[in-house]
Design a protein around this motif. Structure first.
Motif, PDB file in Angstrom:
ATOM      1  N   VAL A 182       5.020  -7.108   5.724  1.00  0.00           N
ATOM      2  CA  VAL A 182       6.385  -6.993   5.207  1.00  0.00           C
ATOM      3  C   VAL A 182       6.370  -6.713   3.707  1.00  0.00           C
ATOM      4  O   VAL A 182       7.173  -5.924   3.199  1.00  0.00           O
ATOM      5  CB  VAL A 182       7.182  -8.278   5.515  1.00  0.00           C
ATOM      6  CG1 VAL A 182       8.467  -8.333   4.700  1.00  0.00           C
ATOM      7  CG2 VAL A 182       7.507  -8.352   7.000  1.00  0.00           C
ATOM      8  N   PHE A 183       5.446  -7.331   2.990  1.00  0.00           N
ATOM      9  CA  PHE A 183       5.346  -7.095   1.552  1.00  0.00           C
ATOM     10  C   PHE A 183       4.610  -5.796   1.240  1.00  0.00           C
ATOM     11  O   PHE A 183       4.907  -5.136   0.242  1.00  0.00           O
ATOM     12  CB  PHE A 183       4.634  -8.266   0.870  1.00  0.00           C
ATOM     13  CG  PHE A 183       5.491  -9.485   0.702  1.00  0.00           C
ATOM     14  CD1 PHE A 183       6.575  -9.466  -0.162  1.00  0.00           C
ATOM     15  CD2 PHE A 183       5.232 -10.641   1.408  1.00  0.00           C
ATOM     16  CE1 PHE A 183       7.376 -10.585  -0.323  1.00  0.00           C
ATOM     17  CE2 PHE A 183       6.026 -11.767   1.259  1.00  0.00           C
ATOM     18  CZ  PHE A 183       7.103 -11.739   0.394  1.00  0.00           C
ATOM     19  N   VAL A 184       3.650  -5.431   2.075  1.00  0.00           N
ATOM     20  CA  VAL A 184       2.826  -4.253   1.784  1.00  0.00           C
ATOM     21  C   VAL A 184       3.652  -2.971   1.815  1.00  0.00           C
ATOM     22  O   VAL A 184       3.520  -2.113   0.931  1.00  0.00           O
ATOM     23  CB  VAL A 184       1.653  -4.159   2.783  1.00  0.00           C
ATOM     24  CG1 VAL A 184       1.036  -2.761   2.758  1.00  0.00           C
ATOM     25  CG2 VAL A 184       0.589  -5.187   2.455  1.00  0.00           C
ATOM     26  N   ILE A 185       4.500  -2.814   2.818  1.00  0.00           N
ATOM     27  CA  ILE A 185       5.232  -1.550   2.978  1.00  0.00           C
ATOM     28  C   ILE A 185       6.152  -1.263   1.795  1.00  0.00           C
ATOM     29  O   ILE A 185       6.072  -0.182   1.197  1.00  0.00           O
ATOM     30  CB  ILE A 185       5.998  -1.543   4.319  1.00  0.00           C
ATOM     31  CG1 ILE A 185       4.997  -1.512   5.482  1.00  0.00           C
ATOM     32  CG2 ILE A 185       6.934  -0.346   4.393  1.00  0.00           C
ATOM     33  CD1 ILE A 185       5.633  -1.595   6.854  1.00  0.00           C
ATOM     34  N   PRO A 186       7.050  -2.190   1.392  1.00  0.00           N
ATOM     35  CA  PRO A 186       7.872  -1.884   0.206  1.00  0.00           C
ATOM     36  C   PRO A 186       7.047  -1.770  -1.070  1.00  0.00           C
ATOM     37  O   PRO A 186       7.398  -0.997  -1.967  1.00  0.00           O
ATOM     38  CB  PRO A 186       8.848  -3.063   0.133  1.00  0.00           C
ATOM     39  CG  PRO A 186       8.221  -4.150   0.916  1.00  0.00           C
ATOM     40  CD  PRO A 186       7.431  -3.483   1.991  1.00  0.00           C
ATOM     41  N   THR A 187       5.949  -2.530  -1.152  1.00  0.00           N
ATOM     42  CA  THR A 187       5.072  -2.411  -2.321  1.00  0.00           C
ATOM     43  C   THR A 187       4.519  -1.006  -2.440  1.00  0.00           C
ATOM     44  O   THR A 187       4.561  -0.386  -3.510  1.00  0.00           O
ATOM     45  CB  THR A 187       3.905  -3.416  -2.214  1.00  0.00           C
ATOM     46  OG1 THR A 187       4.419  -4.741  -2.193  1.00  0.00           O
ATOM     47  CG2 THR A 187       2.956  -3.265  -3.392  1.00  0.00           C
ATOM     48  N   PHE A 188       4.009  -0.500  -1.336  1.00  0.00           N
ATOM     49  CA  PHE A 188       3.414   0.841  -1.343  1.00  0.00           C
ATOM     50  C   PHE A 188       4.467   1.905  -1.648  1.00  0.00           C
ATOM     51  O   PHE A 188       4.208   2.851  -2.402  1.00  0.00           O
ATOM     52  CB  PHE A 188       2.747   1.115   0.004  1.00  0.00           C
ATOM     53  CG  PHE A 188       1.973   2.393   0.045  1.00  0.00           C
ATOM     54  CD1 PHE A 188       0.721   2.477  -0.541  1.00  0.00           C
ATOM     55  CD2 PHE A 188       2.496   3.518   0.656  1.00  0.00           C
ATOM     56  CE1 PHE A 188       0.002   3.663  -0.522  1.00  0.00           C
ATOM     57  CE2 PHE A 188       1.787   4.707   0.688  1.00  0.00           C
ATOM     58  CZ  PHE A 188       0.537   4.777   0.098  1.00  0.00           C
ATOM     59  N   ILE A 189       5.660   1.750  -1.087  1.00  0.00           N
ATOM     60  CA  ILE A 189       6.723   2.727  -1.329  1.00  0.00           C
ATOM     61  C   ILE A 189       7.141   2.724  -2.797  1.00  0.00           C
ATOM     62  O   ILE A 189       7.277   3.783  -3.430  1.00  0.00           O
ATOM     63  CB  ILE A 189       7.934   2.439  -0.420  1.00  0.00           C
ATOM     64  CG1 ILE A 189       7.570   2.701   1.046  1.00  0.00           C
ATOM     65  CG2 ILE A 189       9.132   3.297  -0.823  1.00  0.00           C
ATOM     66  CD1 ILE A 189       8.651   2.305   2.032  1.00  0.00           C
ATOM     67  N   LEU A 190       7.330   1.536  -3.364  1.00  0.00           N
ATOM     68  CA  LEU A 190       7.748   1.441  -4.766  1.00  0.00           C
ATOM     69  C   LEU A 190       6.689   2.013  -5.710  1.00  0.00           C
ATOM     70  O   LEU A 190       7.016   2.733  -6.665  1.00  0.00           O
ATOM     71  CB  LEU A 190       8.037  -0.015  -5.125  1.00  0.00           C
ATOM     72  CG  LEU A 190       9.347  -0.593  -4.586  1.00  0.00           C
ATOM     73  CD1 LEU A 190       9.398  -2.096  -4.821  1.00  0.00           C
ATOM     74  CD2 LEU A 190      10.548   0.085  -5.249  1.00  0.00           C
TER      75      LEU A 190
END
Length: 240
Positions: A182-190
């Motif tokens: 859950v944290f990895v996906i928005p982190t990677f996108i940002l």
């Protein structure tokens, strides 16, 4: 020992599962991949190879830009460290989880986790070093905000990630694994958005020897980032 009860007659690829049975003192059953599975692996491996090439071209272009020293030294270091940490290492670390990725093709699942952890730790430390270099001089821009928020989420993801490996397949461990994703996906996108905004900086555009080259590099970034995100989603859904 008897011959196999069933051998490949070129029709096995059309069947759901191709099974070979060898009867002897010990019965051995070999289950081969179907033609569809093999094609899926070919396309998946090709996608990872393409993503690696596009990432290499984009990152190398940024490194060449820093070597031209068009910016102050600490800004150049910021660009190099953040690009290396949050894109080169972390993206490779994510791809390392897949057996279709060339760097992890012959590794065991546990070894892939170790390689993933090492790359992510290096990426996290180097990326944050690049952020700290600029934190005193950085202006409040979308580039700065996306990078800083992405780095904060990377901290949370990095804290949860190692505990997933330690807790194993327990229910609590599964919860942490899902939280990690859950944290990895928005982190990677940002962080990808931050990188793209960096490619749109006037100093970089002015440096490029070919007109609109930055658009090509942005397209490369979007493509290899999309492949990486798809690999995360597929692993979450199917464990591949």
């Amino acid at each position: 020992m008897h011959y196999a009860n069933k051998v490949c007659d070129l029709e096995c690829g059309k069947k759901p599962v191709c099974v070979h049975e060898f009867v002897g003192p010990v019965k051995i059953v070999l289950v081969e991949s179907t033609a569809v599975d093999y094609q899926r692996k070919i396309w998946g491996s090709a996608a990872f190879t393409l993503a690696t090439m596009l990432m290499g071209a984009t990152v190398f272009a940024v490194f060449l830009f820093t070597l031209s020293f068009k910016l102050p030294l600490f800004v150049n270091l910021h660009v190099v460290l953040c690009t290396m940490g949050f894109h080169l290492f972390t993206t490779t670390g994510i791809l390392m989880f897949s057996s279709l990725f060339g760097g992890s093709m012959h590794l065991t699942p546990d070894d892939r986790k170790v390689q993933h952890t090492i790359l992510e730790i290096f990426g996290f430390l180097i990326g944050w070093a690049g952020i700290l270099l600029m934190i005193e001089y950085q202006e409040l821009t979308v580039h700065a905000l996306t990078g800083f928020i992405g780095a904060i989420l990377a901290v949370l993801s990095s804290v949860i990630g190692p505990t997933v490996y330690l807790t194993g397949p327990k229910k609590f461990g599964l919860f942490k694994k899902n939280a990690h994703r859950v944290f990895v996906i928005p982190t990677f996108i940002l962080l990808t958005v931050c990188f793209v905004l960096g490619l749109m900086k006037a100093s970089f555009i002015k440096w490029t020897p070919i007109k609109h080259l930055h658009y090509i590099l942005i397209a490369f970034t979007v493509l290899y980032s999309a492949v990486t995100l798809v690999s995360i989603i597929l692993r979450a859904m199917y464990g591949t």
